[in-house]
Scaffold this motif. Structure first.
Motif, PDB file in Angstrom:
ATOM      1  N   VAL A 150       0.839  -1.206   0.000  1.00  0.00           N
ATOM      2  CA  VAL A 150       0.000   0.000   0.000  1.00  0.00           C
ATOM      3  C   VAL A 150       0.876   1.259   0.000  1.00  0.00           C
ATOM      4  O   VAL A 150       0.584   2.235  -0.693  1.00  0.00           O
ATOM      5  N   ASP A 151       1.953   1.235   0.801  1.00  0.00           N
ATOM      6  CA  ASP A 151       2.874   2.386   0.817  1.00  0.00           C
ATOM      7  C   ASP A 151       3.448   2.654  -0.572  1.00  0.00           C
ATOM      8  O   ASP A 151       3.566   3.807  -1.001  1.00  0.00           O
ATOM      9  N   SER A 157       0.792   4.031  -2.861  1.00  0.00           N
ATOM     10  CA  SER A 157       0.385   5.390  -2.483  1.00  0.00           C
ATOM     11  C   SER A 157       1.400   6.451  -2.894  1.00  0.00           C
ATOM     12  O   SER A 157       1.101   7.652  -2.825  1.00  0.00           O
ATOM     13  N   THR A 217       2.749   8.722  -5.115  1.00  0.00           N
ATOM     14  CA  THR A 217       2.316   9.299  -6.394  1.00  0.00           C
ATOM     15  C   THR A 217       3.480   9.630  -7.329  1.00  0.00           C
ATOM     16  O   THR A 217       3.279   9.773  -8.530  1.00  0.00           O
ATOM     17  N   ILE A 254      -4.774   3.442  -6.737  1.00  0.00           N
ATOM     18  CA  ILE A 254      -5.733   3.614  -5.647  1.00  0.00           C
ATOM     19  C   ILE A 254      -6.708   2.440  -5.606  1.00  0.00           C
ATOM     20  O   ILE A 254      -7.091   1.964  -4.532  1.00  0.00           O
ATOM     21  N   ALA A 295      -4.738  -0.492  -4.076  1.00  0.00           N
ATOM     22  CA  ALA A 295      -4.516  -0.314  -2.635  1.00  0.00           C
ATOM     23  C   ALA A 295      -5.812  -0.529  -1.856  1.00  0.00           C
ATOM     24  O   ALA A 295      -5.817  -1.170  -0.797  1.00  0.00           O
ATOM     25  N   SER A 304      -6.409   3.020   7.384  1.00  0.00           N
ATOM     26  CA  SER A 304      -5.489   3.168   6.248  1.00  0.00           C
ATOM     27  C   SER A 304      -6.268   3.406   4.960  1.00  0.00           C
ATOM     28  O   SER A 304      -5.844   4.194   4.101  1.00  0.00           O
ATOM     29  N   LEU A 359      -6.092   6.832   2.719  1.00  0.00           N
ATOM     30  CA  LEU A 359      -5.764   6.727   1.294  1.00  0.00           C
ATOM     31  C   LEU A 359      -6.713   7.581   0.465  1.00  0.00           C
ATOM     32  O   LEU A 359      -6.279   8.344  -0.414  1.00  0.00           O
ATOM     33  N   SER A 383      -6.403  11.515   1.346  1.00  0.00           N
ATOM     34  CA  SER A 383      -5.175  12.183   0.883  1.00  0.00           C
ATOM     35  C   SER A 383      -5.085  12.294  -0.636  1.00  0.00           C
ATOM     36  O   SER A 383      -4.318  13.106  -1.148  1.00  0.00           O
ATOM     37  N   ASN A 384      -5.863  11.484  -1.358  1.00  0.00           N
ATOM     38  CA  ASN A 384      -5.738  11.484  -2.814  1.00  0.00           C
ATOM     39  C   ASN A 384      -6.868  12.216  -3.534  1.00  0.00           C
ATOM     40  O   ASN A 384      -6.833  12.339  -4.760  1.00  0.00           O
TER      41      ASN A 384
END
Length: 327
Positions: free
Chosen positions: A57-58, A61, A63, A103, A106, A132, A136, A139-140
């Motif tokens: 996931v990190d 994420s 970008t 995305i 994730a 989490s 996600l 923040s996106n």
């Protein structure tokens, strides 16, 4: 190429993630030669299944590693659908396809982890995957209405986890989201949320995080800006402040020619050491101002007219303490 390297990394994660049922049987310490245990409470990210999921996931994420089309197509994604948590919406997500949006990938693997923890009866592990997932989305997506979808989703589900200590970390996350809202009362609401989390589990990691958020909102703060040159009896100084009732000023008249001749950089501005030296001498002018209350915990503006009656070059210092004590 960079794209090929990133694709190979994702392929490796995909291959390992397919072994997640076996990985769920082992604690992270099982691979302590290769993985350094983090400082999460033991039951939160305890297994290798957790580790692989969050590592991936990190990466997804980040970008800076996205393809241009992925960066340009976020607006095509629906945050409400991403958080819907329905089996049908996840079936068609191809994790091994480089064209699938990061995305989407994730969200799919976090939902998988969330469901696994729910089956295991690990409510805190389930909540961590949920947090989490919400982070996600929040923040996106940049539009306020899209972020509100994530906030409302978390607000709706958090009560289900009220009986586990990690609920306080959920409240800390919620407070952080609300804190960033543009609404005039957002900091008031964020502090109320944070204090509920702290009061319920004060000694937990989440409870301490909640307290930190609350104290940060309550912390006194001020910033000064001013005209470099101005006339007598003008509102020369602007104070941006919060949670502060009084501000003190001292003004020192400086011989400009002497000041410039002693500096190789010909700077008009005094550095920190020079300002400290000024405090050892009597100021030419002193004054104080009452600052209006800031019940919304936001910065407010107050203009200051220095009571300086003689033209010249001055250094003006301010402090929240009358004695200008550094501590």
């Amino acid at each position: 190429t960079a794209d090929e390297i990133i694709e190979e990394i994702h392929s490796s994660y995909d291959a390992v993630w397919k072994l997640r049922e076996e990985l769920g049987k082992h604690q992270v310490e099982y691979l302590s030669r290769f993985i350094r245990k983090d400082t999460y409470p033991k039951q939160i990210r305890a297994t290798l299944r957790d580790a692989v999921t969050y590592f991936w996931v990190d990466l997804l994420s980040d970008t800076s590693l996205w393809r241009p089309e992925h960066s340009n197509q976020v607006y095509l994604l629906n945050p409400e659908e991403l958080l819907a948590d329905s089996s049908d919406s996840l079936k068609n997500i191809e994790l091994s396809n480089p064209g699938t949006h990061p995305i989407l990938k994730a969200t799919a693997i976090l939902t998988d982890l969330k469901r696994w923890h729910a089956k295991q009866g690990n409510r805190e592990g389930e909540l961590e995957a949920l947090l989490s997932e919400v982070k996600l989305i929040h923040s996106n997506f940049s539009k306020e209405k899209e972020r509100l979808i994530a906030i409302n989703y978390l607000e709706k589900l958090l009560p289900d986890f009220r009986n586990v200590p990690w609920w306080a970390m959920g409240m800390a996350s919620l407070a952080g989201f609300v804190q960033s809202e543009p609404a005039s009362d957002s900091l008031i609401r964020a502090r109320q949320i944070a204090m509920k989390g702290h009061d319920a589990y004060p000694s937990s990691v989440g409870g301490k995080t909640c307290l930190s958020i609350s104290l940060g909102i309550l912390a006194p703060e001020y910033h000064l800006s001013s005209m470099k040159t101005d006339g007598i009896n003008k509102r020369t100084i602007l104070v941006e402040h919060k949670n502060l009732s009084m501000l003190y000023f001292r003004s020192y008249r400086i011989n400009l020619e002497s000041h410039l001749s002693s500096h190789t950089d010909y700077s008009l501005l005094y550095n920190t050491d020079e300002m400290k030296t000024l405090l050892s001498r009597a100021p030419d002018y002193t004054w104080e101002i009452d600052l209006p209350p800031t019940p919304d915990f936001r910065r407010h503006r107050t203009y200051v007219t220095p009571p300086i009656s003689r033209k010249g070059y001055y250094v003006v210092l301010s402090s929240a303490k009358k004695d200008f004590n550094e501590t």
